[in-house]
Design a protein around this motif. Structure first.
Motif, PDB file in Angstrom:
ATOM      1  N   GLN B  32       0.740  -1.150  -0.195  1.00 49.78           N
ATOM      2  CA  GLN B  32      -0.025   0.083  -0.159  1.00 49.78           C
ATOM      3  C   GLN B  32       0.878   1.262  -0.007  1.00 49.78           C
ATOM      4  OE1 GLN B  32      -3.001  -1.114  -0.511  1.00 49.78           O
ATOM      5  NE2 GLN B  32      -3.924   0.916  -0.734  1.00 49.78           N
ATOM      6  N   LYS B  33       1.718   1.361   0.935  1.00 45.84           N
ATOM      7  CA  LYS B  33       2.757   2.459   0.893  1.00 45.84           C
ATOM      8  C   LYS B  33       3.399   2.737  -0.452  1.00 45.84           C
ATOM      9  CE  LYS B  33       4.269   1.466   5.725  1.00 45.84           C
ATOM     10  NZ  LYS B  33       5.257   1.029   6.308  1.00 45.84           N
ATOM     11  N   LEU B  34       3.982   1.704  -1.134  1.00 46.95           N
ATOM     12  CA  LEU B  34       4.553   1.858  -2.331  1.00 46.95           C
ATOM     13  C   LEU B  34       3.540   2.384  -3.183  1.00 46.95           C
ATOM     14  CD1 LEU B  34       7.514  -0.743  -2.101  1.00 46.95           C
ATOM     15  CD2 LEU B  34       7.393   1.654  -1.780  1.00 46.95           C
ATOM     16  N   LYS B  35       2.431   1.794  -3.278  1.00 50.84           N
ATOM     17  CA  LYS B  35       1.596   2.089  -4.465  1.00 50.84           C
ATOM     18  C   LYS B  35       1.076   3.731  -4.195  1.00 50.84           C
ATOM     19  CE  LYS B  35      -3.264   0.960  -5.248  1.00 50.84           C
ATOM     20  NZ  LYS B  35      -4.174   0.280  -4.948  1.00 50.84           N
ATOM     21  N   TYR B  36       1.063   3.936  -3.190  1.00 51.56           N
ATOM     22  CA  TYR B  36       0.634   5.633  -2.793  1.00 51.56           C
ATOM     23  C   TYR B  36       1.797   6.462  -3.355  1.00 51.56           C
ATOM     24  CZ  TYR B  36      -3.510   4.299  -0.041  1.00 51.56           C
ATOM     25  OH  TYR B  36      -4.741   4.109   0.245  1.00 51.56           O
ATOM     26  N   TYR B  37       3.025   5.930  -3.025  1.00 50.77           N
ATOM     27  CA  TYR B  37       4.185   6.528  -3.168  1.00 50.77           C
ATOM     28  C   TYR B  37       4.467   6.836  -5.000  1.00 50.77           C
ATOM     29  CZ  TYR B  37       9.297   7.936  -3.721  1.00 50.77           C
ATOM     30  OH  TYR B  37      10.402   8.314  -4.184  1.00 50.77           O
ATOM     31  N   ILE B  38       4.132   5.577  -5.508  1.00 51.96           N
ATOM     32  CA  ILE B  38       4.290   5.539  -7.097  1.00 51.96           C
ATOM     33  C   ILE B  38       3.094   6.590  -7.650  1.00 51.96           C
ATOM     34  CG2 ILE B  38       3.781   4.106  -9.206  1.00 51.96           C
ATOM     35  CD1 ILE B  38       4.995   1.870  -7.500  1.00 51.96           C
ATOM     36  N   LEU B  39       2.009   6.671  -6.953  1.00 52.49           N
ATOM     37  CA  LEU B  39       1.013   7.452  -7.515  1.00 52.49           C
ATOM     38  C   LEU B  39       1.160   8.877  -7.319  1.00 52.49           C
ATOM     39  CD1 LEU B  39      -2.119   5.254  -6.540  1.00 52.49           C
ATOM     40  CD2 LEU B  39      -1.481   5.841  -8.743  1.00 52.49           C
ATOM     41  N   ARG B  40       1.930   9.304  -6.164  1.00 55.91           N
ATOM     42  CA  ARG B  40       2.139  10.377  -5.680  1.00 55.91           C
ATOM     43  C   ARG B  40       3.253  11.089  -6.638  1.00 55.91           C
ATOM     44  NH1 ARG B  40       1.629   9.065   0.447  1.00 55.91           N
ATOM     45  NH2 ARG B  40      -0.565   9.879   0.943  1.00 55.91           N
ATOM     46  N   ILE B  41       4.310  10.338  -6.933  1.00 56.87           N
ATOM     47  CA  ILE B  41       5.433  11.065  -7.866  1.00 56.87           C
ATOM     48  C   ILE B  41       5.151  10.823  -9.223  1.00 56.87           C
ATOM     49  CG2 ILE B  41       7.066  10.630  -5.844  1.00 56.87           C
ATOM     50  CD1 ILE B  41       8.235   8.557  -7.611  1.00 56.87           C
ATOM     51  N   SER B  42       4.412  10.273  -9.694  1.00 55.98           N
ATOM     52  CA  SER B  42       3.900  10.037 -10.867  1.00 55.98           C
ATOM     53  C   SER B  42       2.672  10.334 -11.338  1.00 55.98           C
ATOM     54  CB  SER B  42       4.205   8.521 -11.316  1.00 55.98           C
ATOM     55  OG  SER B  42       3.061   7.716 -10.886  1.00 55.98           O
ATOM     56  N   ILE B  86      10.401   5.843 -12.177  1.00 60.03           N
ATOM     57  CA  ILE B  86      11.082   6.886 -13.050  1.00 60.03           C
ATOM     58  C   ILE B  86      11.451   6.034 -14.575  1.00 60.03           C
ATOM     59  CG2 ILE B  86      13.138   8.193 -13.556  1.00 60.03           C
ATOM     60  CD1 ILE B  86      11.486   9.543 -11.164  1.00 60.03           C
ATOM     61  N   SER B  87      11.624   4.667 -14.255  1.00 64.25           N
ATOM     62  CA  SER B  87      12.169   4.089 -15.750  1.00 64.25           C
ATOM     63  C   SER B  87      10.849   4.064 -16.280  1.00 64.25           C
ATOM     64  CB  SER B  87      12.712   2.869 -15.156  1.00 64.25           C
ATOM     65  OG  SER B  87      12.706   1.905 -16.213  1.00 64.25           O
ATOM     66  N   ALA B  88       9.599   3.757 -15.616  1.00 68.79           N
ATOM     67  CA  ALA B  88       8.477   3.359 -16.348  1.00 68.79           C
ATOM     68  C   ALA B  88       7.885   4.572 -16.889  1.00 68.79           C
ATOM     69  CB  ALA B  88       7.410   2.738 -15.269  1.00 68.79           C
ATOM     70  N   PHE B  89       8.180   5.676 -16.215  1.00 65.32           N
ATOM     71  CA  PHE B  89       7.692   6.990 -16.868  1.00 65.32           C
ATOM     72  C   PHE B  89       8.451   7.350 -18.019  1.00 65.32           C
ATOM     73  CE2 PHE B  89       8.190  11.587 -16.514  1.00 65.32           C
ATOM     74  CZ  PHE B  89       6.722  11.999 -16.738  1.00 65.32           C
ATOM     75  N   ARG B  90       9.844   7.159 -18.086  1.00 64.28           N
ATOM     76  CA  ARG B  90      10.478   7.402 -19.454  1.00 64.28           C
ATOM     77  C   ARG B  90      10.121   6.590 -20.383  1.00 64.28           C
ATOM     78  NH1 ARG B  90      16.172   7.776 -16.054  1.00 64.28           N
ATOM     79  NH2 ARG B  90      15.932   9.876 -15.399  1.00 64.28           N
ATOM     80  N   LYS B  91       9.684   5.246 -20.038  1.00 66.15           N
ATOM     81  CA  LYS B  91       9.200   4.387 -21.181  1.00 66.15           C
ATOM     82  C   LYS B  91       8.103   5.157 -21.711  1.00 66.15           C
ATOM     83  CE  LYS B  91      11.157   0.118 -19.548  1.00 66.15           C
ATOM     84  NZ  LYS B  91      11.037  -0.868 -18.882  1.00 66.15           N
ATOM     85  N   SER B  92       6.933   5.256 -20.953  1.00 65.29           N
ATOM     86  CA  SER B  92       5.915   5.852 -21.176  1.00 65.29           C
ATOM     87  C   SER B  92       6.036   7.170 -22.109  1.00 65.29           C
ATOM     88  CB  SER B  92       4.748   5.991 -20.259  1.00 65.29           C
ATOM     89  OG  SER B  92       4.957   7.161 -19.394  1.00 65.29           O
ATOM     90  N   GLN B  93       6.873   7.930 -21.773  1.00 64.11           N
ATOM     91  CA  GLN B  93       7.225   9.140 -22.455  1.00 64.11           C
ATOM     92  C   GLN B  93       7.596   8.735 -23.704  1.00 64.11           C
ATOM     93  OE1 GLN B  93       9.355  11.817 -20.191  1.00 64.11           O
ATOM     94  NE2 GLN B  93       7.723  13.246 -19.760  1.00 64.11           N
ATOM     95  N   SER B  94       8.519   7.801 -23.888  1.00 59.05           N
ATOM     96  CA  SER B  94       9.187   7.754 -25.286  1.00 59.05           C
ATOM     97  C   SER B  94       7.939   7.086 -26.085  1.00 59.05           C
ATOM     98  CB  SER B  94      10.396   6.678 -24.914  1.00 59.05           C
ATOM     99  OG  SER B  94       9.969   5.244 -24.604  1.00 59.05           O
ATOM    100  N   ARG B  95       7.138   6.326 -25.465  1.00 56.62           N
ATOM    101  CA  ARG B  95       5.795   5.855 -26.266  1.00 56.62           C
ATOM    102  C   ARG B  95       4.932   6.966 -26.599  1.00 56.62           C
ATOM    103  NH1 ARG B  95       5.986   1.169 -22.738  1.00 56.62           N
ATOM    104  NH2 ARG B  95       4.342   2.012 -21.443  1.00 56.62           N
ATOM    105  N   GLY B  96       5.094   7.865 -26.044  1.00 51.62           N
ATOM    106  CA  GLY B  96       4.419   9.330 -26.272  1.00 51.62           C
ATOM    107  C   GLY B  96       2.934   9.005 -25.443  1.00 51.62           C
TER     108      GLY B  96
END
Lengths: 262, 191
Positions: B32-42, B86-96
């Motif tokens: 739960q903690k990590l899920k919230y963290y992921i949602l908060r920073i992304s 961060i890695s997933a965010f970059r991948k999603s950005q590269s996919r547009g």
């Protein structure tokens, strides 16, 4: 997805794909590897510093008033730019290595840079004092195409009698303050030093390697204004490393260090 | 799954290495903690966050022997979650792919009194505004503010999570707070 499902799905994936934790040794070696990169880079940086010291001490600052060309181009030709880049590059690699060690990220960058600089300078002085800089530079010049050693560049600078610069080994001392000089490009010159200032703390002798500033007066005649040893004896600030090889073997310089003119 | 109610995270790590079923409890503790963290920073959706989370735990398992107790386990696992996000965010950005912003606003309830938010205000009321301001901040400011004020991490923990010196973390937090105030002003948001 509820929490139970996630833990189950993670365990299921681990077991299905037979994923095992990477061995502890991998992480230990990885950490050791980054430390090795740091240490090696500091050492190479120190080599760079030692060659820079060597280059600075090899520079004939008295030449500035005699050399032709613009001031900036002269400075640039004398600066050991290659070795400055070499040092900066390995400082960067050292920083990268340290920041990737297990706890390296905790040290601020400016502190790491300072540490690297101090280590490189101290080791550089040590390396220079034990003669490593000159040897390394020579080996480098012999093995790297297009790189000319400081010796080669210095020799080239002094083989211009038409511009008032001459260097070589004394073959003979004659009466009336005339000496015969075998220049480093193997020509024989008659040098009149009757009115010259000699910056050498002992009498000139056959076998001395000298550099002369003056004027070319004939095809192989030269009127000297100043005479210096090709490589004057010098001591490093921390402990003495006298370069005695440039003195004649049969006689060492007197201890009082008086400046004599002949 | 074995029950280990009083185990510290560090002991649970040791037990997991001996018996993989204990790892399930680590997953439960941090899910739960990590899920919230992921949602908060992304700006990922919940489903995307859960996919990232699964990858985070698999990576944690693979690298479990790297954890040597020199940092808190929670800092170590947050670091992996941070890097994966961060890695997933970059991948999603590269996919547009476009950012997804429809999140549960309660994830952004900053305790009153922090970030110049008056104690008299209801956190639930300020949460959407906090989310909006945070969303407009540069990534590095958003990260430190989330860790400090939403995840309630100490400077040392933030330093270990982001792998930055403590002095840098302190400077970043100060700049991020100023940036947060300025951004709120520009958007005519007052707390």
């Amino acid at each position: 997805m509820n929490p139970q499902k996630l833990s189950e799905s993670v365990l299921k994936k681990i077991q299905k794909e037979n994923i095992t934790p990477t061995g502890r040794w991998y992480f230990i070696f990885k950490n050791i590897g980054f430390w090795a990169v740091f240490n090696l880079s500091v050492l190479l940086g120190a080599v760079g510093v030692s060659v820079i010291i060597f280059a600075v001490l090899e520079t004939d600052f008295d030449l500035f008033s005699h050399l032709r060309g613009s001031g900036w181009s002269l400075w640039l030709s004398l600066l050991p730019i290659f070795w400055l880049i070499f040092f900066v590059t390995f400082s960067g690699v050292a920083l990268w290595g340290m920041q990737h060690t297990r706890k390296g990220y905790r040290i601020p960058t400016f502190r790491l840079l300072g540490l690297n600089l101090i280590l490189s300078i101290v080791l550089g002085f040590v390396f220079y004092n034990v003669g490593g800089a000159e040897k390394f530079e020579t080996i480098f010049a012999e093995n790297v195409p297009l790189y000319k050693s400081f010796h080669q560049r210095r020799n080239t600078r002094w083989m211009h009698p038409e511009e008032g610069r001459l260097a070589g080994e004394i073959l003979e001392l004659r009466k009336n303050k005339i000496l015969i000089l075998n220049s480093f490009d193997r020509s024989t010159w008659t040098v009149d030093y009757g009115t010259s200032v000699i910056h050498i703390p002992f009498e000139l002798q056959k076998g001395h390697k000298i550099r002369v500033l003056g004027t070319q007066t004939g095809k192989k005649d030269f009127q000297a204004k100043t005479i210096d040893l090709w490589r004057p004896p010098r001591k490093m600030p921390f402990w003495g490393r006298e370069e005695r090889e440039f003195f004649p073997r049969e006689r060492k310089p007197p201890r009082d260090g008086r400046e004599k003119s002949l | 799954m074995p029950e280990t109610p009083k185990c510290t995270d560090e002991i649970l790590v040791q037990k997991s290495l001996e018996d993989v079923t204990f790892f399930g409890e680590l997953v439960d503790r941090f899910e739960q903690k990590l899920k919230y963290y992921i949602l908060r920073i992304s700006s990922f959706s919940e489903m995307e966050a859960e996919e990232i989370l699964q990858e985070v735990f698999v990576k944690v398992w693979k690298n479990l022997r790297e954890f040597d107790g020199s940092v808190k386990f929670s800092s170590w696992i947050y670091r992996i979650a941070h890097n994966e996000t961060i890695s997933a965010f970059r991948k999603s950005q590269s996919r547009g792919e476009k950012e997804q912003v429809s999140l549960d606003e309660e994830l952004f309830c900053i305790p009153s009194g922090e970030l110049d938010i008056p104690t008299s205000l209801d956190q639930k009321l300020t949460a959407p505004l906090v989310h909006r301001v945070l969303n407009g901040l540069p990534k590095e400011y958003r990260e430190v503010l989330v860790l400090k004020f939403l995840e309630d991490k100490s400077y040392e923990e933030i330093s270990d999570i982001l792998k930055k010196p403590m002095g840098t973390v302190a400077t970043l937090i100060n700049r991020a707070k100023k940036s947060f105030r300025d951004s709120a002003e520009r958007q005519n948001i007052t707390f």
